[in-house]
Every structure is written in structure tokens, then in C-alpha cells.
Design a protein around this motif. Structure first.
Motif, PDB file in Angstrom:
ATOM      1  N   ARG A   1       1.028  -1.107   0.057  1.00  0.00           N
ATOM      2  CA  ARG A   1       0.028   0.004   0.197  1.00  0.00           C
ATOM      3  C   ARG A   1       0.875   1.023  -0.255  1.00  0.00           C
ATOM      4  NH1 ARG A   1      -2.251   4.074   2.811  1.00  0.00           N
ATOM      5  NH2 ARG A   1      -4.540   4.352   2.639  1.00  0.00           N
ATOM      6  N   VAL A   2       0.626   2.057  -0.771  1.00  0.00           N
ATOM      7  CA  VAL A   2       1.471   3.156  -1.055  1.00  0.00           C
ATOM      8  C   VAL A   2       0.323   4.676  -0.872  1.00  0.00           C
ATOM      9  CG1 VAL A   2       2.850   4.820  -2.614  1.00  0.00           C
ATOM     10  CG2 VAL A   2       2.896   2.218  -2.965  1.00  0.00           C
ATOM     11  N   GLY A   3       0.707   5.096   0.335  1.00  0.00           N
ATOM     12  CA  GLY A   3      -0.210   6.193   0.676  1.00  0.00           C
ATOM     13  C   GLY A   3      -0.316   7.492  -0.082  1.00  0.00           C
ATOM     14  N   LEU A   4      -1.449   8.102  -0.275  1.00  0.00           N
ATOM     15  CA  LEU A   4      -1.378   9.393  -0.938  1.00  0.00           C
ATOM     16  C   LEU A   4      -2.184  10.385   0.031  1.00  0.00           C
ATOM     17  CD1 LEU A   4      -2.974   8.105  -4.222  1.00  0.00           C
ATOM     18  CD2 LEU A   4      -0.776   8.660  -3.865  1.00  0.00           C
ATOM     19  N   PRO A   5      -1.541  11.738  -0.169  1.00  0.00           N
ATOM     20  CA  PRO A   5      -1.996  12.702   0.787  1.00  0.00           C
ATOM     21  C   PRO A   5      -3.788  13.122   0.729  1.00  0.00           C
ATOM     22  CG  PRO A   5      -1.067  13.855  -0.990  1.00  0.00           C
ATOM     23  CD  PRO A   5      -0.830  12.270  -1.198  1.00  0.00           C
TER      24      PRO A   5
ATOM     25  N   VAL B   1      -2.218   4.026  -3.783  1.00  0.00           N
ATOM     26  CA  VAL B   1      -2.021   3.264  -4.660  1.00  0.00           C
ATOM     27  C   VAL B   1      -1.764   1.842  -4.034  1.00  0.00           C
ATOM     28  CG1 VAL B   1      -0.285   2.698  -6.740  1.00  0.00           C
ATOM     29  CG2 VAL B   1      -0.741   5.001  -5.875  1.00  0.00           C
ATOM     30  N   GLN B   2      -2.468   0.964  -4.774  1.00  0.00           N
ATOM     31  CA  GLN B   2      -2.545  -0.495  -4.357  1.00  0.00           C
ATOM     32  C   GLN B   2      -1.544  -1.232  -5.457  1.00  0.00           C
ATOM     33  OE1 GLN B   2      -5.904  -2.764  -4.742  1.00  0.00           O
ATOM     34  NE2 GLN B   2      -5.078  -4.433  -3.365  1.00  0.00           N
ATOM     35  N   HIS B   3      -0.298  -1.704  -4.988  1.00  0.00           N
ATOM     36  CA  HIS B   3       0.501  -2.291  -5.975  1.00  0.00           C
ATOM     37  C   HIS B   3       0.925  -4.000  -5.863  1.00  0.00           C
ATOM     38  CE1 HIS B   3       5.093  -2.455  -7.537  1.00  0.00           C
ATOM     39  NE2 HIS B   3       4.232  -3.330  -7.915  1.00  0.00           N
ATOM     40  N   VAL B   4       0.272  -4.641  -6.676  1.00  0.00           N
ATOM     41  CA  VAL B   4       0.248  -6.184  -6.476  1.00  0.00           C
ATOM     42  C   VAL B   4       1.355  -6.537  -7.776  1.00  0.00           C
ATOM     43  CG1 VAL B   4      -1.004  -8.160  -6.552  1.00  0.00           C
ATOM     44  CG2 VAL B   4      -2.094  -6.152  -5.882  1.00  0.00           C
ATOM     45  N   ILE B   5       1.925  -7.654  -7.213  1.00  0.00           N
ATOM     46  CA  ILE B   5       2.838  -8.351  -8.053  1.00  0.00           C
ATOM     47  C   ILE B   5       2.512  -9.936  -8.301  1.00  0.00           C
ATOM     48  CG2 ILE B   5       5.401  -9.281  -8.596  1.00  0.00           C
ATOM     49  CD1 ILE B   5       6.393  -7.003  -6.796  1.00  0.00           C
ATOM     50  N   LEU B   6       2.032 -10.167  -9.538  1.00  0.00           N
ATOM     51  CA  LEU B   6       1.556 -11.347  -9.831  1.00  0.00           C
ATOM     52  C   LEU B   6       2.324 -12.431 -10.514  1.00  0.00           C
ATOM     53  CD1 LEU B   6      -1.988 -10.266 -11.137  1.00  0.00           C
ATOM     54  CD2 LEU B   6      -1.350 -10.933  -8.883  1.00  0.00           C
ATOM     55  N   LYS B   7       2.357 -13.655 -10.335  1.00  0.00           N
ATOM     56  CA  LYS B   7       3.206 -14.437 -10.898  1.00  0.00           C
ATOM     57  C   LYS B   7       2.453 -15.050 -11.963  1.00  0.00           C
ATOM     58  CE  LYS B   7       6.802 -17.483 -11.034  1.00  0.00           C
ATOM     59  NZ  LYS B   7       8.107 -17.156 -11.321  1.00  0.00           N
ATOM     60  N   VAL B   8       2.547 -14.813 -13.377  1.00  0.00           N
ATOM     61  CA  VAL B   8       1.707 -14.937 -14.448  1.00  0.00           C
ATOM     62  C   VAL B   8       2.164 -16.239 -15.223  1.00  0.00           C
ATOM     63  CG1 VAL B   8       0.751 -13.989 -16.525  1.00  0.00           C
ATOM     64  CG2 VAL B   8       0.857 -12.524 -14.507  1.00  0.00           C
TER      65      VAL B   8
ATOM     66  N   MET C   1      -1.249  -2.186 -10.880  1.00  0.00           N
ATOM     67  CA  MET C   1      -1.147  -1.114  -9.749  1.00  0.00           C
ATOM     68  C   MET C   1      -2.616  -0.321  -9.927  1.00  0.00           C
ATOM     69  SD  MET C   1       2.197   1.068 -10.168  1.00  0.00           S
ATOM     70  CE  MET C   1       3.917   0.204  -9.965  1.00  0.00           C
ATOM     71  N   ASN C   2      -3.416  -0.515  -8.808  1.00  0.00           N
ATOM     72  CA  ASN C   2      -4.748  -0.140  -8.447  1.00  0.00           C
ATOM     73  C   ASN C   2      -4.985   1.216  -7.983  1.00  0.00           C
ATOM     74  OD1 ASN C   2      -7.528  -0.145  -8.678  1.00  0.00           O
ATOM     75  ND2 ASN C   2      -7.753  -1.486  -6.790  1.00  0.00           N
ATOM     76  N   VAL C   3      -5.654   2.289  -8.548  1.00  0.00           N
ATOM     77  CA  VAL C   3      -5.768   3.536  -7.998  1.00  0.00           C
ATOM     78  C   VAL C   3      -6.961   3.913  -7.848  1.00  0.00           C
ATOM     79  CG1 VAL C   3      -3.199   4.216  -8.743  1.00  0.00           C
ATOM     80  CG2 VAL C   3      -5.241   4.708 -10.023  1.00  0.00           C
ATOM     81  N   HIS C   4      -7.230   4.839  -6.932  1.00  0.00           N
ATOM     82  CA  HIS C   4      -8.626   5.527  -7.128  1.00  0.00           C
ATOM     83  C   HIS C   4      -8.178   6.969  -6.503  1.00  0.00           C
ATOM     84  CE1 HIS C   4     -12.786   5.904  -4.962  1.00  0.00           C
ATOM     85  NE2 HIS C   4     -12.835   6.894  -5.961  1.00  0.00           N
ATOM     86  N   LEU C   5      -8.107   7.947  -7.370  1.00  0.00           N
ATOM     87  CA  LEU C   5      -7.547   9.438  -7.159  1.00  0.00           C
ATOM     88  C   LEU C   5      -8.824  10.090  -6.426  1.00  0.00           C
ATOM     89  CD1 LEU C   5      -5.261  10.027 -10.285  1.00  0.00           C
ATOM     90  CD2 LEU C   5      -4.769   9.246  -7.679  1.00  0.00           C
ATOM     91  N   GLU C   6      -8.481  11.212  -5.925  1.00  0.00           N
ATOM     92  CA  GLU C   6      -9.374  12.256  -5.304  1.00  0.00           C
ATOM     93  C   GLU C   6     -10.372  12.768  -6.211  1.00  0.00           C
ATOM     94  OE1 GLU C   6     -11.054  15.008  -3.050  1.00  0.00           O
ATOM     95  OE2 GLU C   6     -10.047  13.321  -2.221  1.00  0.00           O
ATOM     96  N   ALA C   7     -11.663  12.866  -5.736  1.00  0.00           N
ATOM     97  CA  ALA C   7     -12.686  13.215  -6.622  1.00  0.00           C
ATOM     98  C   ALA C   7     -13.184  14.721  -6.536  1.00  0.00           C
ATOM     99  CB  ALA C   7     -13.983  12.397  -6.069  1.00  0.00           C
ATOM    100  N   PHE C   8     -12.834  15.472  -5.296  1.00  0.00           N
ATOM    101  CA  PHE C   8     -13.480  16.481  -4.986  1.00  0.00           C
ATOM    102  C   PHE C   8     -12.538  17.768  -5.126  1.00  0.00           C
ATOM    103  CE2 PHE C   8     -16.019  13.233  -2.987  1.00  0.00           C
ATOM    104  CZ  PHE C   8     -17.201  13.295  -3.553  1.00  0.00           C
ATOM    105  N   SER C   9     -11.234  17.811  -5.283  1.00  0.00           N
ATOM    106  CA  SER C   9     -10.426  18.602  -5.351  1.00  0.00           C
ATOM    107  C   SER C   9      -9.196  18.625  -6.254  1.00  0.00           C
ATOM    108  CB  SER C   9      -9.500  18.628  -3.746  1.00  0.00           C
ATOM    109  OG  SER C   9      -8.232  19.407  -3.864  1.00  0.00           O
TER     110      SER C   9
END
Length: 352
Positions: free
Chosen positions: A175-179, A197-204, A217-225
Motif C-alpha cells: 500500500r502506497v499512501g496518498l495525501p 496506490v495498491q501495488h500487486v506483483i502477480l506470478k503470471v 497498480m490499482n488507483v482511486h484518485l481524489e474526486a472533489f479537489s
């Protein structure tokens, strides 16, 4: 002043003071739940230890599932468990129908008051057959006293965040925190999201890279600012740049930003928001070697085909799948029939 009057005065003053102190203590307790450990915690679930055979492509889906609240579910709404299960069941069926290998989900509730106490990650893992998953929290409070009245409508205890479901085993998840937005009042941020930022390493498999792994990498950025979203995007860009391009990368999620070529940037009937001057997607596009499955790889189709929000009458695109280290993408689509959340999913197949 007589002794009786002094007692009455003390009581008259003491009761409001005690009430204020009690209210303050209650709000402080309610705002708890989030700890420093949560800033770096990622929960990994592996129900199947077997390793899939190497593959020449992977099917990827990104979907903000709106905590199972359905088409009109807002973050401050409450929904009975039966309604949430029905929505989640439809979401799981759509994931299975798309034959998804890797699914990036946003707004996933763990047992929370507003959604009937259902563990949505566990539900979706069982219903989709995707036996590997990672979860990172973005919202965690003992009690959220909002909306203020009536009390029965309060969000209450909540744990929510982002999840990656996978057919492939998880090597590592972080987990990589965002402000948080600096424009918010300090007390408001105590009850606000801690985006990540959610960072996952997969064995494909051996086809993927030298050691058979890929980055997701799975992200959900700020909506209101807008300012905070741009700040978060800059951190994301630096983080991606810090990882070797030799390993294939999937970068997707809800970016809460419209494409750079969008003609309409404000005046949306469903939401009072202005994207003027927002360059979030342009920042992401500057990452060397990165492509986006719609912006870069679906020429000739009108942008309206790929609008993802709001699901019932889409007017803009907020959800994206970028990639690096793949030869390209095929079968990219936004299914208009998948109206089980306020967002539509983006589905694509990436080729090695």
C-alpha cells in the motif's frame, strides 16, 4: 450569593460543559479506527496455491463497484444487506462473463454498517472463482456521524478500500499512501478517506517477464479537489517511474479525471464539478512507454462509446487501464448493460 444559588450556578454551568466534553470525547473515539500501521498494510488472501500455466495474454477489468450500493448508491447512503448482495451478485456474474483474469476494484466495503455488514471481498472471491486477492483500506472509522440527522441514517462503523482479484498467485502486495486534501478542515480529514496506490506483483508465467511476474497498480484518485488529485497524480507518476520497465505493468482504476481531449469539462447534470485545468491524465501519459487501452489503442471510435460515469446515462469517462511492456490490447469495451454500480467497468485483453 447564597449557598443554594452557588450550587444552582455550578450545576447550570457544569451540565453544558460536561455535555461538550462528552460530545468531544465521543467524536474523538468515532474518528479513531485508522492507525499508522494501516498506512502500510496490505491484506493478501490466497485460497489456491496452484500456479496457472504461462499465458500469452491476460484479461483485465477495472470497476468502481460503489460498495455494492447499485446505480444510485452514494457514499453517505445506507443499503439493506439483501439489496447489497443482489448488486454484488450481478457484479460477480459480470466479472465471470468477461472471463477476467485480473480485476481492479475500488470502493469495496469490508463488514460495514452502511452495507449490511457484508464482507464484499470475501463475497466476490467466492462468487467469481478468483482465488487470489489483496485488499488495502482507504476509509476506516469507528463511527461516521453523517448525514447528521436522523441518527438512524448515519454511516456508522465503516471499513472500505481497494481490492485486486486475480487468477494468478500474488507474490507481493503493498500500500502506497496518498495525501489528503489540505483544503479540508483538520477535523473533516479525521473522517475522510486515506487514498492509496495498491501495488500487486502477480506470478503470471514465463511468458510475462524474465521471472514470470507482472506489476499491477490499482488507483482511486481524489474526486472533489483538483489540486489534491494533481498532487496525488504526481506521486503516482514518481512511483511508477521508480520501477523498472523490464517487468510488464498494468495501471488502472478510477482516476476521477476526464481525458485531455474532452470538450465538456463542467456543467454535468448529475454533479457540480469542474475539470477545467485538470491535467491528471496528461501527467500519467508522460510516463515513458505507457499506453492507454482506449486513448491510444481504439482509433476511430467516438469517445461517448467509452464513457463510464454515471452508469445509467454516461456523460464522461473517469476509469482507465494503462499498460507498459505489453504488445498491445484487444477486445476493449465498456459494457453499457453492466449497470450494477454508479460506474461502468472497463474491460480489455492485454497481449504479451
Amino acid at each position: 450569593m447564597s449557598k443554594g444559588r452557588r450550587i444552582m450556578f455550578k450545576v447550570a454551568v457544569g451540565i453544558p460543559v460536561a455535555a461538550l466534553l462528552l460530545t468531544g470525547c465521543a467524536l474523538f473515539w468515532a474518528s479513531l479506527g485508522w492507525t499508522d500501521a494501516d498506512l502500510g498494510r496490505a491484506e493478501v488472501y490466497d485460497l489456491d496455491r496452484s500456479t496457472p500455466e504461462a499465458t500469452h495474454s491476460i484479461r483485465v477489468m477495472t470497476w468502481n463497484i460503489g460498495f455494492g450500493g447499485g446505480l444510485k448508491g452514494g457514499p453517505t447512503d445506507r443499503h439493506p444487506g439483501a439489496e447489497v448482495r443482489q448488486n454484488l451478485g450481478s457484479i460477480a456474474s459480470a466479472i465471470k462473463s468477461a472471463r477476467s483474469d485480473v480485476v481492479l476494484l475500488q470502493e469495496v466495503d469490508r463488514p460495514s454498517s452502511r452495507t449490511g455488514g457484508i464482507d464484499q471481498l470475501e463475497f466476490l472471491m467466492k462468487q467469481t472463482g478468483l482465488t487470489h486477492a489483496c485488499f488495502v483500506a482507504t476509509w476506516k472509522n469507528n463511527y461516521v456521524p453523517f448525514p447528521y440527522l436522523p441518527i438512524s441514517g448515519h454511516i456508522g462503523p465503516v471499513v472500505s478500500g481497494q481490492a485486486v482479484l486475480s487468477r494468478f498467485p500474488i507474490v507481493e502486495c503493498r500500500r502506497v499512501g496518498l495525501p489528503q486534501p489540505q483544503s479540508n478542515k483538520w477535523w473533516y480529514n479525521r473522517f475522510y478517506l486515506h487514498r492509496a496506490v495498491q501495488h500487486v506483483i502477480l506470478k503470471v508465467g514465463s511468458v510475462a517477464s524474465e521471472d514470470g511476474t507482472i506489476d499491477v497498480m490499482n488507483v482511486h484518485l481524489e474526486a472533489f479537489s483538483n489540486d489534491n488529485r494533481r498532487q496525488q497524480a504526481a506521486i503516482l507518476v514518481d512511483y511508477v517511474r521508480g520501477h523498472a520497465a523490464s517487468r510488464p505493468l498494468v495501471l488502472g482504476g478510477d482516476f476521477n479525471s476526464i481525458p485531455p481531449f474532452s470538450v465538456k469539462t463542467k456543467g454535468f447534470v448529475d454533479e457540480d464539478i469542474d475539470f477545467s485545468g485538470d491535467d491528471t491524465i496528461e501527467q500519467i501519459q508522460r510516463i515513458p512507454g505507457l499506453s492507454e487501452v482506449i486513448i491510444d489503442e481504439t482509433p476511430g471510435l467516438p469517445p461517448t462509446v467509452f464513457f463510464t460515469y454515471p452508469a445509467q446515462s454516461p456523460s464522461r469517462r473517469l476509469d482507465y487501464v494503462f499498460h507498459r511492456g505489453f504488445t498491445g490490447s484487444i477486445l476493449t469495451r465498456v459494457p453499457r448493460s453492466a449497470t450494477f454500480s454508479d460506474h461502468l467497468p472497463v474491460i480489455t485483453e492485454l497481449l504479451f
